[in-house]
Write a protein that holds these residues in place. Sequence first.
Motif, PDB file in Angstrom:
ATOM      1  N   ASN A 195       0.807  -1.231   0.000  1.00  0.00           N
ATOM      2  CA  ASN A 195       0.000   0.000   0.000  1.00  0.00           C
ATOM      3  C   ASN A 195       0.835   1.274   0.000  1.00  0.00           C
ATOM      4  OD1 ASN A 195       1.009   0.123   2.596  1.00  0.00           O
ATOM      5  ND2 ASN A 195      -0.922  -0.401   3.594  1.00  0.00           N
ATOM      6  N   TYR A 196       2.162   1.133  -0.108  1.00  0.00           N
ATOM      7  CA  TYR A 196       3.101   2.261  -0.201  1.00  0.00           C
ATOM      8  C   TYR A 196       3.092   3.149   1.046  1.00  0.00           C
ATOM      9  CZ  TYR A 196       3.333   0.666  -4.972  1.00  0.00           C
ATOM     10  OH  TYR A 196       3.497  -0.126  -6.084  1.00  0.00           O
ATOM     11  N   SER A 197       2.659   2.607   2.169  1.00  0.00           N
ATOM     12  CA  SER A 197       2.817   3.315   3.432  1.00  0.00           C
ATOM     13  C   SER A 197       4.234   3.068   3.951  1.00  0.00           C
ATOM     14  CB  SER A 197       1.791   2.823   4.457  1.00  0.00           C
ATOM     15  OG  SER A 197       1.988   1.445   4.731  1.00  0.00           O
ATOM     16  N   ALA A 198       4.724   3.997   4.756  1.00  0.00           N
ATOM     17  CA  ALA A 198       6.085   3.881   5.276  1.00  0.00           C
ATOM     18  C   ALA A 198       6.107   2.985   6.504  1.00  0.00           C
ATOM     19  CB  ALA A 198       6.633   5.259   5.617  1.00  0.00           C
ATOM     20  N   ASN A 199       6.994   2.004   6.510  1.00  0.00           N
ATOM     21  CA  ASN A 199       7.216   1.177   7.689  1.00  0.00           C
ATOM     22  C   ASN A 199       8.063   1.954   8.708  1.00  0.00           C
ATOM     23  OD1 ASN A 199       5.756  -1.078   6.784  1.00  0.00           O
ATOM     24  ND2 ASN A 199       7.509  -1.828   5.605  1.00  0.00           N
ATOM     25  N   PRO A 200       8.092   1.500   9.973  1.00  0.00           N
ATOM     26  CA  PRO A 200       8.778   2.281  11.014  1.00  0.00           C
ATOM     27  C   PRO A 200      10.219   2.667  10.692  1.00  0.00           C
ATOM     28  CG  PRO A 200       7.386   0.649  12.060  1.00  0.00           C
ATOM     29  CD  PRO A 200       7.317   0.378  10.575  1.00  0.00           C
ATOM     30  N   THR A 206       8.374   5.590  19.555  1.00  0.00           N
ATOM     31  CA  THR A 206       7.772   4.489  20.299  1.00  0.00           C
ATOM     32  C   THR A 206       6.714   3.838  19.410  1.00  0.00           C
ATOM     33  OG1 THR A 206       6.131   5.978  21.274  1.00  0.00           O
ATOM     34  CG2 THR A 206       8.142   5.568  22.553  1.00  0.00           C
ATOM     35  N   ALA A 207       6.105   2.781  19.917  1.00  0.00           N
ATOM     36  CA  ALA A 207       4.986   2.122  19.237  1.00  0.00           C
ATOM     37  C   ALA A 207       4.140   1.433  20.282  1.00  0.00           C
ATOM     38  CB  ALA A 207       5.487   1.117  18.201  1.00  0.00           C
ATOM     39  N   THR A 208       2.913   1.091  19.918  1.00  0.00           N
ATOM     40  CA  THR A 208       2.032   0.408  20.866  1.00  0.00           C
ATOM     41  C   THR A 208       2.522  -0.989  21.181  1.00  0.00           C
ATOM     42  OG1 THR A 208       0.615  -0.273  19.031  1.00  0.00           O
ATOM     43  CG2 THR A 208       0.012   1.753  20.211  1.00  0.00           C
ATOM     44  N   ASN A 209       3.222  -1.608  20.230  1.00  0.00           N
ATOM     45  CA  ASN A 209       3.858  -2.901  20.464  1.00  0.00           C
ATOM     46  C   ASN A 209       4.982  -3.073  19.451  1.00  0.00           C
ATOM     47  OD1 ASN A 209       2.759  -4.506  18.051  1.00  0.00           O
ATOM     48  ND2 ASN A 209       0.878  -3.760  19.026  1.00  0.00           N
ATOM     49  N   LEU A 210       5.852  -4.029  19.689  1.00  0.00           N
ATOM     50  CA  LEU A 210       7.053  -4.168  18.874  1.00  0.00           C
ATOM     51  C   LEU A 210       6.778  -4.653  17.462  1.00  0.00           C
ATOM     52  CD1 LEU A 210       9.493  -5.630  21.548  1.00  0.00           C
ATOM     53  CD2 LEU A 210       9.598  -3.362  20.471  1.00  0.00           C
ATOM     54  N   ASN A 266       6.955  11.322  19.316  1.00  0.00           N
ATOM     55  CA  ASN A 266       6.486  12.110  20.466  1.00  0.00           C
ATOM     56  C   ASN A 266       4.998  11.869  20.719  1.00  0.00           C
ATOM     57  OD1 ASN A 266       9.054  13.174  20.814  1.00  0.00           O
ATOM     58  ND2 ASN A 266       8.653  14.885  19.428  1.00  0.00           N
ATOM     59  N   GLY A 267       4.610  10.596  20.606  1.00  0.00           N
ATOM     60  CA  GLY A 267       3.252  10.169  20.937  1.00  0.00           C
ATOM     61  C   GLY A 267       2.240  10.261  19.817  1.00  0.00           C
ATOM     62  N   LYS A 268       2.629  10.786  18.636  1.00  0.00           N
ATOM     63  CA  LYS A 268       1.676  10.951  17.537  1.00  0.00           C
ATOM     64  C   LYS A 268       2.093  10.098  16.342  1.00  0.00           C
ATOM     65  CE  LYS A 268       0.390  15.650  18.874  1.00  0.00           C
ATOM     66  NZ  LYS A 268       0.292  17.069  18.442  1.00  0.00           N
ATOM     67  N   PRO A 269       1.117   9.497  15.627  1.00  0.00           N
ATOM     68  CA  PRO A 269       1.448   8.651  14.473  1.00  0.00           C
ATOM     69  C   PRO A 269       2.214   9.432  13.408  1.00  0.00           C
ATOM     70  CG  PRO A 269      -0.840   8.348  15.121  1.00  0.00           C
ATOM     71  CD  PRO A 269      -0.336   9.522  15.899  1.00  0.00           C
ATOM     72  N   LEU A 270       3.208   8.765  12.839  1.00  0.00           N
ATOM     73  CA  LEU A 270       4.039   9.363  11.800  1.00  0.00           C
ATOM     74  C   LEU A 270       3.751   8.629  10.495  1.00  0.00           C
ATOM     75  CD1 LEU A 270       6.243  11.503  11.385  1.00  0.00           C
ATOM     76  CD2 LEU A 270       7.937   9.787  12.034  1.00  0.00           C
ATOM     77  N   LEU A 313       5.356  14.587   2.662  1.00  0.00           N
ATOM     78  CA  LEU A 313       6.214  14.357   3.814  1.00  0.00           C
ATOM     79  C   LEU A 313       5.696  15.155   5.011  1.00  0.00           C
ATOM     80  CD1 LEU A 313       9.625  14.547   1.985  1.00  0.00           C
ATOM     81  CD2 LEU A 313       8.551  12.489   2.920  1.00  0.00           C
ATOM     82  N   PRO A 314       5.671  14.550   6.191  1.00  0.00           N
ATOM     83  CA  PRO A 314       5.101  15.220   7.361  1.00  0.00           C
ATOM     84  C   PRO A 314       6.089  16.166   8.024  1.00  0.00           C
ATOM     85  CG  PRO A 314       5.876  13.056   7.980  1.00  0.00           C
ATOM     86  CD  PRO A 314       6.120  13.183   6.492  1.00  0.00           C
ATOM     87  N   GLU A 315       5.577  17.060   8.814  1.00  0.00           N
ATOM     88  CA  GLU A 315       6.412  17.808   9.742  1.00  0.00           C
ATOM     89  C   GLU A 315       6.863  16.855  10.850  1.00  0.00           C
ATOM     90  OE1 GLU A 315       7.419  20.991   9.521  1.00  0.00           O
ATOM     91  OE2 GLU A 315       6.426  21.082   7.562  1.00  0.00           O
ATOM     92  N   THR A 316       8.057  17.077  11.360  1.00  0.00           N
ATOM     93  CA  THR A 316       8.562  16.225  12.447  1.00  0.00           C
ATOM     94  C   THR A 316       9.020  17.119  13.603  1.00  0.00           C
ATOM     95  OG1 THR A 316      10.706  16.186  11.310  1.00  0.00           O
ATOM     96  CG2 THR A 316       9.242  14.298  10.981  1.00  0.00           C
ATOM     97  N   PRO A 317       8.063  17.722  14.291  1.00  0.00           N
ATOM     98  CA  PRO A 317       8.433  18.650  15.366  1.00  0.00           C
ATOM     99  C   PRO A 317       9.091  17.926  16.533  1.00  0.00           C
ATOM    100  CG  PRO A 317       6.075  18.222  15.389  1.00  0.00           C
ATOM    101  CD  PRO A 317       6.605  17.573  14.152  1.00  0.00           C
ATOM    102  N   TRP A 318      10.012  18.627  17.164  1.00  0.00           N
ATOM    103  CA  TRP A 318      10.672  18.087  18.340  1.00  0.00           C
ATOM    104  C   TRP A 318       9.867  18.445  19.586  1.00  0.00           C
ATOM    105  CZ3 TRP A 318      12.329  22.199  15.421  1.00  0.00           C
ATOM    106  CH2 TRP A 318      12.263  23.452  16.035  1.00  0.00           C
ATOM    107  N   ALA A 319      10.188  17.776  20.658  1.00  0.00           N
ATOM    108  CA  ALA A 319       9.675  18.151  21.977  1.00  0.00           C
ATOM    109  C   ALA A 319      10.858  18.647  22.790  1.00  0.00           C
ATOM    110  CB  ALA A 319       9.021  16.954  22.656  1.00  0.00           C
ATOM    111  N   THR A 320      10.653  19.677  23.578  1.00  0.00           N
ATOM    112  CA  THR A 320      11.705  20.157  24.468  1.00  0.00           C
ATOM    113  C   THR A 320      11.622  19.382  25.777  1.00  0.00           C
ATOM    114  OG1 THR A 320      11.640  22.364  23.491  1.00  0.00           O
ATOM    115  CG2 THR A 320      12.646  22.165  25.656  1.00  0.00           C
ATOM    116  N   GLU A 321      12.733  18.730  26.124  1.00  0.00           N
ATOM    117  CA  GLU A 321      12.755  17.912  27.338  1.00  0.00           C
ATOM    118  C   GLU A 321      13.956  18.269  28.185  1.00  0.00           C
ATOM    119  OE1 GLU A 321      12.196  13.745  26.940  1.00  0.00           O
ATOM    120  OE2 GLU A 321      10.703  13.907  25.338  1.00  0.00           O
TER     121      GLU A 321
END
Length: 487
Positions: A353-358, A431-435, A443-447, A457-465
């Motif tokens: 389906n031409y979706s990007a794998n992790p 991260t992912a819901t499972n391996l 940062n918790g949102k689907p890419l 291509l999506p934006e890939t914002p950082w989180a300040t930690e």
Amino acid sequence: MKLPAVAALAALVVGCAAQTAVTARFGAINHFVDEAAPGVTFDYWLRNDTNYGEKWMNASILSLDLNKTDVVAAATGLAGGTLRIGGSPVNSIYFDAAGSCNPGGTGPSPTYYCSQVKPYIYGCLTPQRWTEILQFTKKTGIKLLMGMNACYGRTSPSTPMDFSNIKAFLETTKALGDDLLSQLIGFELGNEVILTGGITAQQYAEDAAVIRGMIDDVFGAGRMALAGPADFTAQALDVISDAAPTTFNYTTYHDYPNCLPDATFAMNPSCLSKMDSNANSLSSLVKQQKKPFTVWAGETSDYFRGGEPGVNDAFNDVFYYLWQLSALPLNGVSNAMRQCLIGGDYELVSRFNYSANPSYWAAYLFRKTMPGAATVTVNQTIDYTTSGLRVFGFADAGDLRMAIILNMHRSNAYTVKLPDFPASVDVWRLTATNLTSQQILLNGKPLMFEPNTPTHLPETPWATEANPLSLPPTTALFVKSPPQSRD
């Protein structure tokens, strides 16, 4: 192709245990990440192939729709990286300059066969298709290393090949004009032909020297690179270095560690460490030659023979892939070509389906966040085989700019302090819901590819930690020092 004056960083990790704070301290080692990293591949396997057709479907470079939006997006996201076209069938691919190519045949000798793949002509690369490939690289900005058949016309392992088809290919390519060739960096001769006994190392070196001369005659001296042999041993490397000391720009090899998840780790770190030792051994051999070559891993993935479904196309694979992208430069291998961008169960983009794998997003972030730096591991005083924790540092001109932190442990969490970084850092947390998930979270949102953006291509914002950084089980982090303009 090396980035100038870039220092690599070694680090030490101390005091590590489950739920225990870890401090990463960096020291200096000089190793480069190539400016054309990371690399990916396209292969030739055809849909009707009885061995690999199901794993490739329509992803053969001879038939893949290069105008499909998400195929273009996938390559565009890695612009400036490298696309290597090759694989096992390359030694049975014929450039159809005259329009007379027909797949099939057994070759010129009834008792000898050079290629790993049958028939003698596995597929035909037409001038039209070759033009489409070059247009694709120009459109997407990905650099191209094009494989060439090293077996055509051979009658034994120690007799020269027939150079006429390569000559026709080079001359046709030159006639297409410099504009269309803007992303073509050079050619790779053959695929594992010495390792499999198809050609002796001496004959390969002699033929490569002839082809080097042909390339320089057609394009001008130094205009195009030559890579090979896509496998090597110490003996073969000695022969090639003696017989053809100025022939190659890149020495290439293949690396498939064949690692799998286990009950403790997302990927077994003891197995992954084979990549370090292989890269270190091979780059050390190269340094001993009369003219040291730049070492590239020309074809790599975690698992060979088309990959392992549910592992190499899932979140598990991110830990293998980020380890590889970081550890190979640490050990003298400045670039690695991931098998495949599309095709096989180790593909970065789904052939269904031409979706990007992790792991596509791991490559995307690596390309996007890399400061143009060298890399070494911090886990030199900790047994990462039991902790599952590994940290890599990246520096530009001696300045630490980025880190990749991998916690592969399924149950242990760590807090990692980076004393060379400021108190607040930019973080891309994967991260992912499972391996086994094929959906990665940034940062918790689907890419994923974004159909409503011009490039998909999506934006890939950082989180300040805050530094130290928390790493729950099975988490990967990209960490950067904020730009001075935001200090």
